[in-house]
Write a protein that holds these residues in place. Structure first.
Motif, PDB file in Angstrom:
ATOM      1  N   ILE A 278       0.704  -1.217  -0.041  1.00  0.00           N
ATOM      2  CA  ILE A 278      -0.176   0.128   0.147  1.00  0.00           C
ATOM      3  C   ILE A 278       1.163   1.209   0.003  1.00  0.00           C
ATOM      4  O   ILE A 278       0.766   2.293  -0.787  1.00  0.00           O
ATOM      5  N   SER A 279       1.856   1.273   1.012  1.00  0.00           N
ATOM      6  CA  SER A 279       2.629   2.517   1.047  1.00  0.00           C
ATOM      7  C   SER A 279       3.675   2.798  -0.004  1.00  0.00           C
ATOM      8  O   SER A 279       3.599   3.911  -0.773  1.00  0.00           O
ATOM      9  N   PHE A 280       3.986   1.688  -0.713  1.00  0.00           N
ATOM     10  CA  PHE A 280       5.080   1.644  -1.967  1.00  0.00           C
ATOM     11  C   PHE A 280       4.157   2.120  -3.029  1.00  0.00           C
ATOM     12  O   PHE A 280       4.506   2.829  -3.829  1.00  0.00           O
ATOM     13  N   GLY A 281       2.980   1.306  -3.259  1.00  0.00           N
ATOM     14  CA  GLY A 281       2.153   1.568  -4.290  1.00  0.00           C
ATOM     15  C   GLY A 281       1.692   3.263  -4.510  1.00  0.00           C
ATOM     16  O   GLY A 281       1.498   3.893  -5.228  1.00  0.00           O
ATOM     17  N   THR A 282       1.257   3.609  -3.226  1.00  0.00           N
ATOM     18  CA  THR A 282       0.621   5.071  -3.106  1.00  0.00           C
ATOM     19  C   THR A 282       1.980   6.017  -3.626  1.00  0.00           C
ATOM     20  O   THR A 282       1.597   6.866  -4.494  1.00  0.00           O
ATOM     21  N   VAL A 283       3.008   5.810  -2.970  1.00  0.00           N
ATOM     22  CA  VAL A 283       4.242   6.785  -3.510  1.00  0.00           C
ATOM     23  C   VAL A 283       4.488   6.674  -5.085  1.00  0.00           C
ATOM     24  O   VAL A 283       4.875   7.574  -5.620  1.00  0.00           O
ATOM     25  N   LEU A 284       4.430   5.274  -5.494  1.00  0.00           N
ATOM     26  CA  LEU A 284       4.688   5.112  -6.916  1.00  0.00           C
ATOM     27  C   LEU A 284       3.727   5.735  -7.677  1.00  0.00           C
ATOM     28  O   LEU A 284       4.362   6.281  -8.927  1.00  0.00           O
ATOM     29  N   VAL A 285       2.700   5.805  -7.499  1.00  0.00           N
ATOM     30  CA  VAL A 285       1.532   6.466  -8.182  1.00  0.00           C
ATOM     31  C   VAL A 285       1.620   8.176  -8.336  1.00  0.00           C
ATOM     32  O   VAL A 285       1.581   8.541  -9.416  1.00  0.00           O
ATOM     33  N   VAL A 286       2.255   8.613  -7.138  1.00  0.00           N
ATOM     34  CA  VAL A 286       2.174   9.899  -7.062  1.00  0.00           C
ATOM     35  C   VAL A 286       3.528  10.253  -7.879  1.00  0.00           C
ATOM     36  O   VAL A 286       3.260  11.328  -8.796  1.00  0.00           O
ATOM     37  N   ILE A 287       4.619   9.615  -7.910  1.00  0.00           N
ATOM     38  CA  ILE A 287       5.867   9.927  -8.568  1.00  0.00           C
ATOM     39  C   ILE A 287       5.262   9.628  -9.794  1.00  0.00           C
ATOM     40  O   ILE A 287       5.857  10.318 -10.962  1.00  0.00           O
ATOM     41  N   GLY A 288       4.501   8.539 -10.322  1.00  0.00           N
ATOM     42  CA  GLY A 288       4.184   8.594 -11.800  1.00  0.00           C
ATOM     43  C   GLY A 288       3.272   9.495 -12.326  1.00  0.00           C
ATOM     44  O   GLY A 288       3.666   9.838 -13.631  1.00  0.00           O
ATOM     45  N   ILE A 289       2.398  10.013 -11.542  1.00  0.00           N
ATOM     46  CA  ILE A 289       1.606  11.262 -12.022  1.00  0.00           C
ATOM     47  C   ILE A 289       2.618  12.452 -12.094  1.00  0.00           C
ATOM     48  O   ILE A 289       2.362  13.036 -13.276  1.00  0.00           O
ATOM     49  N   ILE A 290       3.341  12.640 -11.548  1.00  0.00           N
ATOM     50  CA  ILE A 290       4.253  13.789 -11.457  1.00  0.00           C
ATOM     51  C   ILE A 290       5.153  13.819 -12.758  1.00  0.00           C
ATOM     52  O   ILE A 290       5.255  14.610 -13.730  1.00  0.00           O
ATOM     53  N   LEU A 291       5.642  12.485 -13.213  1.00  0.00           N
ATOM     54  CA  LEU A 291       6.712  12.280 -14.296  1.00  0.00           C
ATOM     55  C   LEU A 291       5.792  12.231 -15.331  1.00  0.00           C
ATOM     56  O   LEU A 291       6.422  12.958 -16.647  1.00  0.00           O
ATOM     57  N   MET A 292       4.664  11.626 -15.496  1.00  0.00           N
ATOM     58  CA  MET A 292       3.690  11.732 -16.720  1.00  0.00           C
ATOM     59  C   MET A 292       3.248  12.904 -16.908  1.00  0.00           C
ATOM     60  O   MET A 292       3.264  13.509 -18.150  1.00  0.00           O
ATOM     61  N   SER A 293       3.265  13.918 -16.102  1.00  0.00           N
ATOM     62  CA  SER A 293       2.805  15.326 -16.246  1.00  0.00           C
ATOM     63  C   SER A 293       3.961  16.197 -17.047  1.00  0.00           C
ATOM     64  O   SER A 293       3.683  17.032 -17.769  1.00  0.00           O
ATOM     65  N   LEU A 294       4.954  15.723 -16.771  1.00  0.00           N
ATOM     66  CA  LEU A 294       6.182  16.421 -17.209  1.00  0.00           C
ATOM     67  C   LEU A 294       6.555  15.877 -18.491  1.00  0.00           C
ATOM     68  O   LEU A 294       7.409  16.779 -19.329  1.00  0.00           O
TER      69      LEU A 294
END
Length: 454
Positions: A278-294
């Protein structure tokens, strides 16, 4: 008490002397670099490198070899866009150092069964010279095949300790982070948010293919996730998360669809295998959203292009490759002869993608070049190494997950890239068996003898 005080004074004196010598040594190196006195620099560095090679071979030369793999294509020692690379010289030095240490310190073990299958594969590839469409093409590939196999043979037969294995992992991880930072620096120039061109490692007239660059970062990325999960100090964990994000971002800006699929599979394996889902997946999703927006423009354009062009013509090449398989399915067309086999059938398909094309798929490549015999050997090799990952005892579970994630990431990427003769591809098989040897050596400390974990 007097003896203790005397002992402390002697140690303080020795440490002070070595400190002064060290400062003087560093100053001499700095002076030789600034003054471009390369002979003096060599004289200063050679004794140090020999000492490190004998004491810490998994920092130098093998660690440096792993660190520099993402830069492999731009590290020509001849100062040109082609030719011998620094990593090749480091690989030769690694073979020499590990062989000598293995013999004199009795650190060599009987080769694993997977090594025997690889040996049969290389021998069969060499024998295909006899029936190859272009024997010269087979002959030109043999030095690379022998070199990569030689490094694999020695490193996988060496009794490596857990600490040495960790040193190697850190070297590979640092190389991935440095390569990512270098690439992101190139990407940051001009319009950062609107770029749609692919970025890769370049130096003067030397260029790394963006697909191969992304592929070379899969193992460093898997190691970075492992380090994040193992780290307990919050500040260090945040720093490692940032490093992991940098590697992922650099793969995105390379525009490699195979690399993106590889890291997607890698993260799925981690999420399915670890306790902190859960914790790893949550942070991974946040990082993914940031990178995808860039990189949204580049990301969307690359996948739209894949739909309209069939993966830059890959599907057309694969159709021709399947036609070639029908023709050469038993013994194969000969090692390194896919382009020749492709040319012999290209007229049988409805779309033309040019002559002399590479397969962009190692499975199709092996099946075409070495037939069902070579392909069967390769499948056995994959199974043997995967079983080796599964044999690790519970206390090595994190390394098991790291290797499993890299294993599937690399195999999935290899459906879309020509990776078979890339050093990063062979590094995976080395690391799997080195980890197995590390576990065996650990068992020796527990049971008092070298225990072979099947």
């Amino acid at each position: 008490l007097l003896n203790i005080a005397h002992f402390n004074r002697v140690n303080l004196y020795k440490n002070s002397v070595w400190f002064v010598i060290g400062i003087f040594y560093v100053l001499l190196i700095a002076q030789s670099i600034s003054g471009e006195m390369w002979v003096l620099l060599g004289v200063l560095l050679v004794p140090l490198l020999i000492y490190v090679a004998l004491k810490k071979p998994f920092i130098f030369p093998f660690g440096l070899y792993g660190l520099l793999l993402p830069f492999d294509s731009i590290l020509s020692v001849q100062g040109s866009a082609s030719g011998e690379t620094l990593t090749k010289l480091l690989a030769i030095l690694t073979i020499l150092v590990l062989t000598l240490k293995g013999i004199f310190e009795r650190k060599l073990r009987r080769p694993d069964k997977a090594v025997i299958i690889w040996t049969l594969f290389i021998i069969y590839g060499a024998l295909s010279y006899i029936w190859a469409i272009s024997p010269a093409a087979t002959l030109s590939r043999l030095p690379t095949a022998v070199g990569l196999f030689g490094l694999y043979l020695v490193s996988s037969s060496y009794k490596i300790s857990k600490d040495e294995y960790n040193e190697l992992k850190w070297c590979i991880f640092i190389g991935g982070v440095v390569a990512a930072l270098y690439t992101i620096n190139l990407y940051s120039k001009n319009d950062f948010f609107a770029r749609t061109d692919r970025i890769t490692l370049t130096f003067m007239d030397r260029v790394t293919g963006p697909n191969q660059f992304a592929f070379s970062l899969i193992i460093p990325l898997s190691i970075s996730v492992l380090l994040v999960l193992e780290q307990r100090r919050m500040m260090m964990k945040i720093l490692l998360w940032i490093c992991m994000g940098l590697i992922v971002f650099s793969i995105f800006v390379s525009g490699s669809r195979g690399g993106m699929l590889g890291i997607g599979i890698l993260f799925i394996i981690y999420l399915l295998s670890i306790k902190q889902r859960i914790s790893f997946g949550t942070v991974l999703v946040v990082i993914g959203i940031i990178l995808m927006s860039l990189v949204s423009n580049l990301f969307i354009e690359r996948w739209q292009l894949a739909l309209t062009t069939g993966g830059a013509g890959r599907t057309t090449i694969w159709l021709a490759g399947l036609e070639a398989v029908k023709k050469y399915w038993l013994l194969g067309a000969g090692l390194n002869n896919f382009p020749a086999a492709y040319d012999s059938v290209v007229g049988n398909i409805p779309y033309f993608a040019g002559y002399g094309r590479a397969p962009h798929n190692i499975y199709l490549s092996i099946l075409t070049e070495l037939g069902i015999v070579g392909f069967s050997l390769f499948i056995i090799i994959i199974i043997k190494h995967y079983k080796s990952i599964g044999t690790f005892v519970a206390r090595h579970d994190n390394n098991r997950v790291m290797l499993k994630a890299a294993f599937w990431g690399i195999l999935v990427s290899s459906f879309f890239l020509g990776t078979f003769w890339r050093k990063s591809f062979w590094l995976l098989w080395m690391m799997i068996l080195m980890q197995k040897n590390s576990v065996n050596l650990d068992a020796k400390e527990v049971f008092g003898e070298y225990v072979e974990i099947k």
